[in-house]
Design an enzyme around this catalytic site. Structure first.
Site, PDB file in Angstrom:
ATOM      1  CG  ASP A 101      -1.939   1.038   1.288  1.00 27.99           C
ATOM      2  OD1 ASP A 101      -1.636   2.033   0.511  1.00 27.99           O
ATOM      3  OD2 ASP A 101      -2.988   0.902   1.699  1.00 27.99           O
ATOM      4  CG  HIS A 102       3.050   4.066  -3.117  1.00 30.70           C
ATOM      5  ND1 HIS A 102       4.125   4.954  -2.585  1.00 30.70           N
ATOM      6  CD2 HIS A 102       3.564   4.003  -4.244  1.00 30.70           C
ATOM      7  CE1 HIS A 102       5.023   5.190  -3.112  1.00 30.70           C
ATOM      8  NE2 HIS A 102       4.990   4.529  -4.500  1.00 30.70           N
TER       9      HIS A 102
END
Length: 451
Positions: free
Chosen positions: A421-422
């Site tokens: 998850d950026h």
């Protein structure tokens, strides 16, 4: 002596209880009783499938079954009635025969002393019951008295046998067979222990409708098969869609020389006399990696305002089961030795063959390990198991030419892929975690410096 309905007796509705985990509905899999049967308090009367697992439900009421509210395959909402039971007065139970274990009750009898449920169901009583019942003949996969199709229609293909009693877990497979006029348990399933899966039912349907040359009539080919999205498949579809909609995910991957890992596994097994799987050893590396990069053992709050970094590492293991894709969880993996982690993963694998995980075993995951190499693929870009923020994937192991000390050699190579998850981290953290696990695979002794 015949039983009689007590004067002024009032019927009681057994409502679908709270199955936990926020579940609001369940699908009826199998009725274990019929209208007119006399049941005791705490007798298991129905199996239902929620989005989490298949659950046996005991009745909090004793008496005669008046009504079954639904058939196999029907969806029941929480709080809706499952069965209606009418109390009955029952004559004293005759002394048990010598071959009956003391303290048990014969099926179809009720001990008057038990007045409320001893099984803990949300919304029902918890008083201890003295009733001890044997399961109905045939057990979980016992056949009911429905109309069975003759084997003659497909005897040439060897598909249906009216005396066969194969296990059937999937309600979809069961209902699909019933809608097409036969009992799914009469098939010889292709799953583990002859488990009947949906493809077996579809093959039987195609065989029954085929012509002499094995070709289905055009009218059959023109009819599309409509399969309802219910139960676990519905939950999986919802979660995957939600994950893809919410999480800005990125996938990175590495080809890794796993030769030394296999050598270390062999040496470990020779020195201990015990078996260790590659998945268990990589799980050990993953836990160590999450301790090095704890931000990946996290989730994001619903409003997106906070990153919740979890202190406990609850390792999820993506598993393909007869019920579909599930992610059982090894809780507190960070506190386990390699042997304990191996045993916990082995238990997950064994249960995956049946797919009957309890809801608690599917809850609380903080990071997922996905071994899709067993499907024969090198890599994947999996969807994160929301609300987690990362998933590590393991591809198949194949022999490939590899440069070792400036020389070409044949090595056992696998691909590791990591989706993250950026919002939680940037590429440097994700790459650091992936290369740490990769180095442990290439040099297993490296882990000794981190434990």
């Amino acid at each position: 002596m015949p039983t009689t309905v007590a004067a002024g007796a009032r019927a009681s509705d057994f409502l679908l209880p709270d199955l936990g985990e926020g579940l609001t509905e369940a699908e009826i899999v199998t009725w274990l009783v019929s209208p007119g049967d006399i049941i005791a308090i705490d007798q298991v009367v129905v199996e239902v499938e929620s989005a989490k697992s298949v659950v046996e439900l005991p009745s909090p009421y004793g008496g005669r079954v008046q009504t079954l509210h639904g058939a196999a395959g029907d969806i029941v909402q929480k709080g809706a009635p499952l069965i209606t039971v009418v109390p009955e007065s029952v004559p004293p139970v005759a002394p048990a025969p010598a071959d009956v274990v003391p303290g048990t009750a014969l099926r179809g009898t009720v001990e008057p002393e038990a007045t409320s449920s001893g099984a803990v169901l949300v919304g029902y009583g918890t008083k201890e019951s003295t009733v001890r019942l044997q399961r109905p003949a045939g057990g979980r996969f016992g056949r009911g008295g429905g109309n069975a199709i003759s084997a003659d229609s497909t005897s040439g293909l060897g598909l249906l046998d009216p005396v066969r009693n194969s296990p059937v877990v999937s309600p979809i497979a069961r209902k699909l067979a019933k809608d097409n006029g036969f009992d799914a348990s009469h098939l010889l399933g292709t799953g583990l222990a002859s488990l009947v899966v949906r493809s077996d039912v579809e093959s039987a349907i195609a065989a029954r409708t085929a012509g002499p040359a094995g070709m289905a009539p055009s009218s059959v080919l023109d009819d599309d098969l409509r399969i309802p999205v219910t139960g676990l498949r519905k939950l999986v579809a919802t979660r995957l869609s939600e994950s893809r909609r919410i999480i800005p995910e990125v996938t990175i991957w590495l080809d890794v020389d796993a030769t030394e890992l296999f050598n270390a596994k062999d040496r470990l097994q020779r020195s201990t006399g015990e078996r260790f799987s590659i998945t268990a050893l990589i799980a050990r590396f993953v836990v160590a990696g999450l301790l090095q990069y704890p931000i990946l053992n996290a989730s994001v709050s619903e409003d997106g305002a906070e990153i919740i970094q979890h202190r406990r590492i609850n390792l999820g293991l993506a598993a393909q089961t007869p019920r579909g894709l599930m992610v059982p969880v090894v809780h507190d993996a960070h506190a386990m030795s390699t042997r304990e982690l191996r045993d916990a993963i082995a238990a997950v694998v064994a249960t995956s063959e049946r797919g009957d995980f309890r809801p608690a075993a599917l809850a609380g995951g903080t990071f997922t390990l996905n071994n899709y190499g067993g499907f024969g693929v090198d890599g994947s870009t999996p969807i994160i198991n929301h609300p987690e923020v990362g998933m590590l994937g393991i591809g198949r192991v194949i022999e490939r030419p590899w440069v070792v000390d400036h020389q070409l050699a044949v090595r056992s190579v696998m691909q590791l892929s990591f989706v993250f998850d950026h919002r939680v981290c940037d590429g440097d953290v994700a790459s650091g975690f992936l290369t740490f696990v990769a180095r442990c695979v290439e040099e297993p002794l490296l882990l000794l410096g981190n434990v």
